[in-house]
Design a protein around this motif. Structure first.
Motif, short mmCIF file in Angstrom:
data_model
loop_
_atom_site.label_atom_id
_atom_site.label_comp_id
_atom_site.label_asym_id
_atom_site.label_seq_id
_atom_site.Cartn_x
_atom_site.Cartn_y
_atom_site.Cartn_z
N ASP A 116 0.87 -1.26 -0.04
CA ASP A 116 -0.23 -0.11 0.06
C ASP A 116 0.92 1.30 -0.08
O ASP A 116 0.31 2.46 -0.41
CB ASP A 116 -0.83 0.07 1.17
CG ASP A 116 -2.04 -1.15 1.06
OD1 ASP A 116 -2.43 -1.61 0.12
OD2 ASP A 116 -2.40 -1.24 2.31
N ILE A 117 2.21 1.29 0.56
CA ILE A 117 2.90 2.35 0.67
C ILE A 117 4.32 1.89 -0.13
O ILE A 117 4.80 0.53 -0.22
CB ILE A 117 3.34 2.71 2.07
CG1 ILE A 117 2.13 3.32 2.76
CG2 ILE A 117 4.79 3.55 2.06
CD1 ILE A 117 2.33 3.62 4.31
N ILE A 118 4.76 2.95 -0.89
CA ILE A 118 5.84 2.75 -1.93
C ILE A 118 6.81 3.50 -1.65
O ILE A 118 6.94 4.67 -1.29
CB ILE A 118 5.73 2.72 -3.19
CG1 ILE A 118 4.63 1.77 -3.72
CG2 ILE A 118 7.05 2.82 -4.11
CD1 ILE A 118 4.39 1.97 -4.99
N VAL A 119 8.16 2.85 -1.04
CA VAL A 119 9.34 3.81 -0.71
C VAL A 119 10.34 3.67 -1.80
O VAL A 119 10.76 2.75 -2.42
CB VAL A 119 9.89 3.50 0.51
CG1 VAL A 119 11.04 4.42 1.06
CG2 VAL A 119 8.53 3.44 1.90
N MET A 120 11.00 5.02 -2.34
CA MET A 120 12.27 4.81 -3.18
C MET A 120 13.32 4.92 -2.56
O MET A 120 13.54 5.90 -1.60
CB MET A 120 12.09 6.13 -4.16
CG MET A 120 10.80 6.15 -4.69
SD MET A 120 10.12 7.94 -5.27
CE MET A 120 11.84 8.34 -6.36
#
Length: 276
Positions: free
Chosen positions: A110-114
């Motif tokens: 649900d959350i995307i981190v780069m």
């Protein structure tokens, strides 16, 4: 998921993350609950740096997506050795933007981190980004110049260029960024339905920053410290990439003037590990 020892790399002490085997996992000692988090790491020939990158990632992360840019070293093997469940995506095109777009498409969290693969980012800071999102933000923007942030890897000319481009974006789009060209960011996956990503190079970070503002998404800056690349040489070219960023800014200013919505207010300089 694998667990790792407490390494000290370039003077950075790591702490043991909490480990709870559930879909919604604890991210602090206070047992705050977060949705599944996907971490996207674009990498090309970063075999020497990946051991550190993976050791700093909290082990409550839902998945890690490594986008391999046709590496000629042991990048993929090293990734699998340090994070056995890593999802490897073979990049078809070229450029950081193309790699990130491919990685986003493969995410299920649900959350995307780069996160960059050169070891310049501390994975333990992900707690701060997730806290900002759980606290109400749509997009958590990493900043080296917000109160509590810093950088060990910016020349005077790059610092000046980043300031000038950041100022331009703020004036043109009504943003209140303190940092523009920084790749450590996080967002809810549903944000991808509201912005279109259509560039292939380093300027992808600026494009994302501009389009989340144009889409009216709530942005919260998160202080972050950028460390020196551990091994190898960066492909960043201040003049070439600065010109590409400037072109994106000017292009975005000329597109969609008629239906641009007023940007949502920003929250800035939030202490690490705390939500607003």
């Amino acid at each position: 998921m694998s667990s790792f020892p407490h390494p000290t790399v370039t003077g950075r002490e790591l702490t043991e993350p909490i480990r709870i085997s559930t879909r919604y996992r604890a991210i602090t000692s206070h047992l705050a609950i977060t949705p599944p988090v996907s971490v996207v790491i674009p990498a090309m020939n970063e075999a020497e740096n990946l051991p550190y990158v993976f050791r700093t990632l909290p082990d409550w992360i839902h998945e890690v997506v490594l986008v391999d840019g046709n590496s000629t070293d042991d990048t993929v093997d090293v990734a699998r050795a340090h994070w056995p469940d890593v999802k490897v995506v073979k990049q078809v095109g070229k450029g950081k933007g193309d790699a990130l777009i491919s990685g986003f498409a493969a995410c299920t969290g649900d959350i995307i981190v780069m996160v960059d693969a050169d070891g310049s980012a501390d994975g333990q800071e992900i707690v701060s980004y997730v806290s900002a999102l759980v606290g109400g933000a749509d997009f958590a923007k990493g900043s080296r110049f917000a109160n509590g942030g810093g950088t060990d890897d910016m020349t005077p000319i790059r610092r000046l260029g980043n300031w000038a481009l950041c100022t331009l974006v703020n004036r043109k789009f009504g943003a209140r960024y303190t940092d523009l060209c920084y790749g450590y960011n996080a967002f809810w996956r549903h944000c991808l339905d509201k912005i279109t990503l259509d560039c292939t190079g380093f300027e992808i970070e600026t494009l994302i920053n501009i389009r989340v503002v144009k889409a009216g998404l709530k942005v919260q800056e998160v202080p972050s410290h950028e460390y020196l690349r551990i091994h190898g040489v960066s492909n960043l070219n201040a003049v070439r990439d600065g010109i590409r960023v400037l072109k994106v800014i000017l292009k975005e200013k000329s597109v969609g003037k008629a239906d641009r919505r007023r940007p949502a207010p920003f929250s800035v300089n939030v202490p690490r590990g705390e939500a607003s």
